[in-house]
Design a protein around this motif. Sequence first.
Motif, PDB file in Angstrom:
ATOM      1  N   TRP A 109     -12.530 -16.135  72.707  1.00  0.00           N
ATOM      2  CA  TRP A 109     -13.542 -15.084  72.785  1.00  0.00           C
ATOM      3  C   TRP A 109     -14.343 -14.997  71.492  1.00  0.00           C
ATOM      4  O   TRP A 109     -15.557 -14.853  71.502  1.00  0.00           O
ATOM      5  CB  TRP A 109     -12.887 -13.729  73.095  1.00  0.00           C
TER       6      TRP A 109
ATOM      7  N   HIS B  64     -12.257  -3.511  89.056  1.00  0.00           N
ATOM      8  CA  HIS B  64     -13.501  -2.808  88.758  1.00  0.00           C
ATOM      9  C   HIS B  64     -14.600  -3.280  89.710  1.00  0.00           C
ATOM     10  O   HIS B  64     -14.877  -2.634  90.707  1.00  0.00           O
ATOM     11  CB  HIS B  64     -13.876  -3.047  87.278  1.00  0.00           C
TER      12      HIS B  64
ATOM     13  N   PHE C  33     -12.950  -8.387  88.411  1.00  0.00           N
ATOM     14  CA  PHE C  33     -12.634  -7.959  87.045  1.00  0.00           C
ATOM     15  C   PHE C  33     -11.555  -6.889  87.071  1.00  0.00           C
ATOM     16  O   PHE C  33     -11.654  -5.898  87.794  1.00  0.00           O
ATOM     17  CB  PHE C  33     -13.903  -7.411  86.375  1.00  0.00           C
TER      18      PHE C  33
ATOM     19  N   PHE D 277      -9.875  -3.959  85.042  1.00  0.00           N
ATOM     20  CA  PHE D 277      -9.982  -3.048  83.896  1.00  0.00           C
ATOM     21  C   PHE D 277      -8.572  -2.795  83.349  1.00  0.00           C
ATOM     22  O   PHE D 277      -7.710  -2.309  84.061  1.00  0.00           O
ATOM     23  CB  PHE D 277     -10.597  -1.717  84.343  1.00  0.00           C
TER      24      PHE D 277
ATOM     25  N   LEU E 225     -18.609   3.581  86.421  1.00  0.00           N
ATOM     26  CA  LEU E 225     -19.736   2.655  86.515  1.00  0.00           C
ATOM     27  C   LEU E 225     -20.584   2.556  85.244  1.00  0.00           C
ATOM     28  O   LEU E 225     -21.165   1.503  84.985  1.00  0.00           O
ATOM     29  CB  LEU E 225     -20.618   3.044  87.694  1.00  0.00           C
ATOM     30  N   PRO E 226     -20.739   3.631  84.451  1.00  0.00           N
ATOM     31  CA  PRO E 226     -21.570   3.498  83.243  1.00  0.00           C
ATOM     32  C   PRO E 226     -21.027   2.451  82.276  1.00  0.00           C
ATOM     33  O   PRO E 226     -19.836   2.120  82.302  1.00  0.00           O
ATOM     34  CB  PRO E 226     -21.493   4.901  82.609  1.00  0.00           C
ATOM     35  N   GLU E 227     -21.926   1.949  81.427  1.00  0.00           N
ATOM     36  CA  GLU E 227     -21.503   0.933  80.467  1.00  0.00           C
ATOM     37  C   GLU E 227     -20.457   1.507  79.516  1.00  0.00           C
ATOM     38  O   GLU E 227     -20.682   2.526  78.865  1.00  0.00           O
ATOM     39  CB  GLU E 227     -22.701   0.438  79.666  1.00  0.00           C
ATOM     40  N   PRO E 228     -19.305   0.853  79.406  1.00  0.00           N
ATOM     41  CA  PRO E 228     -18.242   1.378  78.525  1.00  0.00           C
ATOM     42  C   PRO E 228     -18.633   1.274  77.052  1.00  0.00           C
ATOM     43  O   PRO E 228     -19.429   0.424  76.667  1.00  0.00           O
ATOM     44  CB  PRO E 228     -17.055   0.451  78.817  1.00  0.00           C
ATOM     45  N   GLU E 229     -18.064   2.151  76.261  1.00  0.00           N
ATOM     46  CA  GLU E 229     -18.278   2.095  74.806  1.00  0.00           C
ATOM     47  C   GLU E 229     -17.553   0.888  74.212  1.00  0.00           C
ATOM     48  O   GLU E 229     -18.062   0.225  73.312  1.00  0.00           O
ATOM     49  CB  GLU E 229     -17.726   3.378  74.155  1.00  0.00           C
ATOM     50  N   GLU E 230     -16.345   0.625  74.700  1.00  0.00           N
ATOM     51  CA  GLU E 230     -15.524  -0.442  74.142  1.00  0.00           C
ATOM     52  C   GLU E 230     -16.131  -1.825  74.446  1.00  0.00           C
ATOM     53  O   GLU E 230     -16.732  -2.020  75.497  1.00  0.00           O
ATOM     54  CB  GLU E 230     -14.095  -0.392  74.700  1.00  0.00           C
ATOM     55  N   ALA E 231     -15.932  -2.748  73.534  1.00  0.00           N
ATOM     56  CA  ALA E 231     -16.506  -4.089  73.717  1.00  0.00           C
ATOM     57  C   ALA E 231     -15.735  -4.922  74.729  1.00  0.00           C
ATOM     58  O   ALA E 231     -16.300  -5.798  75.379  1.00  0.00           O
ATOM     59  CB  ALA E 231     -16.540  -4.823  72.377  1.00  0.00           C
ATOM     60  N   GLU E 232     -14.447  -4.668  74.865  1.00  0.00           N
ATOM     61  CA  GLU E 232     -13.607  -5.458  75.775  1.00  0.00           C
ATOM     62  C   GLU E 232     -12.862  -4.512  76.716  1.00  0.00           C
ATOM     63  O   GLU E 232     -12.104  -3.659  76.262  1.00  0.00           O
ATOM     64  CB  GLU E 232     -12.582  -6.269  74.969  1.00  0.00           C
ATOM     65  N   MET E 233     -13.096  -4.675  78.015  1.00  0.00           N
ATOM     66  CA  MET E 233     -12.474  -3.752  78.966  1.00  0.00           C
ATOM     67  C   MET E 233     -11.335  -4.388  79.757  1.00  0.00           C
ATOM     68  O   MET E 233     -10.555  -3.670  80.380  1.00  0.00           O
ATOM     69  CB  MET E 233     -13.526  -3.232  79.950  1.00  0.00           C
TER      70      MET E 233
END
Lengths: 433, 117
Positions: free
Chosen positions: A136, A252, A267, A269, A277-285
Amino acid sequence: MEFLASDQIAIVDLASGEVETEEFSDELCQEKIGGAGINLALYNQHADGDPIVLGAGLFTGSMVPGSCLGVVTAKSPLTGQVAHAPLTQYLGMELKYSGFDYIVIKNAAAAPTMLWVHDGILDVEEAGGLAGLDVWAAVDQVRADKGDDLIQVLGTGPAAASSDLACLMNNYWPSGDRFGLGHALAAKNLKLVAIRGLGLLEIADDEEFVDQCVALQGEVKGGVWAGKKGLLDLAKGMGQDALADWLAPLVHRHRANFNTPFAANSFLFLQGDPSALPEPEEAEMGVLLTDLGAAALFQQMGLELGDAGAILKQCAKLGLDAGLAAKVCLDGGKTDAAAISGALEGLSGPVEGLSGPFSPATPKTAVFGVDQAGDDAWWTRRQAVAHIFGLDPLFVLLAPELSEAKLVELAGIGTELEFSQEGLDAVIAEVCG
Amino acid sequence: MGVKIDPLKCTACMACELACGYHRDDAFALLSSCIVVYRTRDKKDYFGVILKEEEDLVIARPEGLEVKRIGAVEEGGGGGDASAKPMLLREACDLCEDRDDGPLCKQVCPVDAVYLD
């Protein structure tokens, strides 16, 4: 090759760092068609350099439904035989538009190396800064260095140096390679191949070709997969309802491979609310499941889904084939999450039961009631068709509309070359070994 | 009437983008499409579709549609991610006016995420 191609083959000698280019001739296409057919011809032509050949199928990146597939042909460290590994998601398409139809990678580099493929240019670059990074981090680093987040990366992870269970990675996720070709890439001191495709593919009779593709899309739309999405439905379609129920709480969304009607990636989670559904704050879900192999074994072992997901993520970062790792652990009696996780670094084969030129990541059992599924000869032939024409290896099992006769007809319309069923039969026989 | 997108049906297959590229170039290419799947946030599983219309940029996010005036996007940015960087330079959707069957993107979407309204 004027049509459905970039007209260029690259021959890379990692030992010298030199790159030669050749024209992709009409004659080669007419004789071997594309994808695994041409990969194998190039592999044999350059066999003294222990080559790894990257190639796109004749229809990869086109409007033929399922046109996602690129192919890597090389000798498998696990089987000792030549194998054709699938490049799905966006990687096959990106290769097709990169300005190269085929890339032959020969010999080994003296120091960590990467290839940068774009706009009909292939650069051999040193990759010492990437050598110690996990999969990654290496993908993120390359995209940052080149300033393009859409670069597709065929890569390896830390496991590749020592483990024959190391697979080719497709950006962050496993490619479906079940042949240990990540280890083969690492043996050449090649960390990754970064690809960006901004090219254009001309079509001989574009209106007729597109009209037929649109009609074909209409036909496949009503197929056995219609209304179904993702690995949950795929598991149910294989009669594995318990596996689907086990996976469901963390799924997800579902994603398709390029221009492929059935979305075969799901995917998981591993944190947060999978229904959000909103874009998560965390970079890796979490982690993208690209086939059911590892998940099915972890469920069979009785693992909690969250623990299994964490192991899948660990494998993805290491560049380790989770399906093979799970099998080796199961065969060795390691069936609890802590033992498996602790054993991943340093895990290696052999793996019993691996054979044939095509990846068993594509299920061999009946799916969605398709009559022929489960017939090994039929499965192998459909895989050959997928790997020659550049079509999704799962979708060809679900879409009988993608018949050999129709594909041969489309090949002629798209290229102005003459193809025949007899010619296709010969190429199928060759790639099936 | 215009092209609409249901982002929750979308599976990011890019069939619409490929179709639009063909409509523009009479070849297979992605650089001139006015409908684009944004797909660079793999590790978050966050993806959607951006459509350029004459005056608006329609961003179909999983959590809902957002419509931005082209002028406001040019001044303030915010037109999506790297997948959509060149969007403002591209021609706006013309509903494939030269096709009797209507927009090609709608016709090839395998999951009916693209529709007309």
